[in-house]
Design an enzyme around this catalytic site. Structure first.
Site: not given
Ligand code: NAD
Length: 493
Positions: A153, A177, A180-181, A230, A285, A386
């Protein structure tokens, strides 16, 4: 243009489609609580239609010569430039970051399109003549097939572009994809992709959450998966996609520490550290989560960091002068408040307390103010977790060696930074830090589009990262050809 109150659509096989029978979630402006639209949680049968259409489009698209494929990207770049302000405002509305941050994000997205326009050169192979008498050997790069691009998101405009332009330019077909937020920015980007008139099925957009992701990970027509989000989900995506025989890269979460030495420039360091910690309300991140002061830096920097944190203007990102917006959801705010409480229970001192923020005119928003916690204990929850919110923890050590050890003791390796005027200290840090993105007098060490976004340890699962040459390698497979032609000369051997 998109009617913001409407149900969002998927874009499959060159057409906008309602998601039949899907459940819908509200997409909410985190500053105002206004519902901006409703996002479908696409079910497996529609994922199948998208994957099948991407697979059907692949054979013809890979045959389009690379110089012709990038013409679509040139058009896309122009459209992104022309719609820059609208896209940036959309990011602010659905994500909450300030308009300046959103513009910076879109600029990075466009830079990736620009770099991917170099694919005719970047995709070139290698040729070796006479590896044996009359025998030549060469390596060519061919596209992988269908790629799924799964996004978080916090950068709804930029992160899909770490992959999308490279995948397309290399001759792959894609399914994006979004989170969703924050799905509205990609809804608008795909309106622009529609104007570019890519062949049907080359670029598809599928909205949804975990079940949609899992359907993509399991689909046999998908060959490559990129993920940013994450760490627990990154680990899940990495293992499930790999178990299904796909190539995959998964970028995860972070806990970034910045080291501040006593010789660092006070004004510059204070501005940069607080921008890193509180920009995008800490939801990057590459956000600074811990500042480790060395020796006398404790005395010098503690008060100025606290002052800069307190002075930060919090509000709606579209309002002028605002420096920090809300966090993404009420649940996120509650989680962050809980972590601050935990930190205090564990013995940290509250220097600046941002837990109870009420912003006049935006009382329904998910606001926190910057928080600074001092004397954070190594190994405590707040030192390891985090937070993904506007919280900066301060820790103190006596030597650079101890500081490097502290940085390297964490399980993440997304970014580590040092602030100093000593070249020797900077070199030591650069050399020894266990992190894939290192900043020297930089607080958000985000690689430009032509460098890989290089997370390490629990911040990354895979080999090849996002952006630049890594993306080209990820979205192509190598084919090595050994070739003999009989000639008068080679017949002698
Ligand atoms: P998230 O892991 O909740 O969601 C990311 C994606 O995964 C979304 O598209 C979501 O629909 C999907 N998803 C969520 N739960 C899932 C599950 N149980 N099974 C399959 N798919 C699932 O992450 P977020 O809250 O959207 O983003 C924040 C996180 O992303 C933070 O931890 C941040 O550090 C990380 N991030 C990392 C980088 C990097 O380059 N390392 C860059 C940006 C963000």
């Amino acid at each position: 243009m998109l009617d913001n109150k409407a149900n969002l659509l998927n874009y499959v096989n060159g057409a906008w489609v309602q998601s039949p029978g899907a459940e819908y979630l509200n997409v909410t402006n985190p500053a105002t609580a206004e519902v901006l639209g409703c996002v479908p949680l696409t079910a497996a049968d529609e994922v199948d239609r998208a994957a099948s259409s991407a697979a059907a489009a692949f054979p013809a698209w890979r045959r389009v010569p690379a110089p012709a494929r990038i013409q679509y990207l040139f058009k896309l770049k122009n459209l992104l430039d022309a719609n820059f302000e609208d896209l940036s405002r959309t990011i602010t509305m659905e994500n909450g970051k300030t308009l300046d941050d959103a513009r910076g994000e879109m600029r990075r997205a466009i830079e990736n399109v620009e770099v991917a326009c170099g694919i005719p050169t970047m995709m070139m192979g290698d040729f070796s003549e006479d590896v044996a008498p009359g025998v030549d050997e060469y390596m060519i790069r061919q596209p992988v097939g269908v790629a799924a691009i799964l996004c978080p998101f916090n950068f709804p405009g930029m992160i899909p572009f770490w992959y999308l332009p490279y995948a397309l330019a290399c001759g792959n077909t894609v399914i994006v994809k979004p989170s969703e937020r924050t799905p509205i920015t990609m809804q608008k980007v795909f309106r622009l992709l529609e104007e570019v008139q890519l062949p049907k099925g080359v670029a598809n957009l599928v909205n949804g959450g975990a079940a949609t992701v899992n359907a993509l990970l399991d689909h046999p027509a998908i060959h490559a998966v990129t993920f940013v989000g994450s760490t627990p989900v990154a680990r899940h995506v990495y293992s499930r996609a790999a178990a299904n025989g796909k190539r995959v890269q998964a970028q995860g979460g972070a806990k970034n520490a910045l080291i501040v030495l006593p010789d660092a420039d006070v004004t510059m360091t204070t501005n940069i550290v607080t921008d890193s910690a509180f920009g995008n309300a800490g939801q990057r991140c590459l956000a600074a989560s811990l500042a480790v002061t060395v020796g006398d830096a404790d005395r010098i920097f503690r008060p100025v960091l606290a002052e800069a944190a307190s002075a930060r203007v919090v509000g709606y990102g579209l309002d002028p002068g605002v420096q920090m917006g809300p966090v993404i959801t009420p649940e996120s705010r509650a989680r962050i408040q809980g972590l601050i409480n935990k930190g205090i229970e564990e013995g940290a001192e509250v220097v600046v307390d941002g837990r109870d923020a009420v912003i006049q005119g935006y009382e329904r928003g998910n606001f926190l103010r910057p928080t600074v916690l001092d004397r954070v204990k190594p190994g405590s929850t707040i030192a390891k977790t985090e937070i993904f919110g506007p919280v900066l923890g301060l820790m103190h050590v006596d030597t650079v060696e101890e500081a490097v050890q502290l940085v390297n003791s964490g399980v993440y390796g997304n970014m580590a930074c040092v602030f100093t005027t000593s070249g020797a200290a900077a070199r030591k840090f650069r050399y020894e830090a266990d992190a894939g993105n290192v900043g020297i007098n930089i607080g958000v060490a985000a690689p430009m589009a032509f460098f890989p976004f290089s997370g390490w340890k629990n911040s990354f699962f895979g080999t090849l990262h996002a952006q630049g040459k890594h993306a080209v390698e990820f979205f192509t497979q190598t084919k090595v050809v050994v070739e003999r032609w009989l000639t008068e000369w080679s017949r002698k051997f």
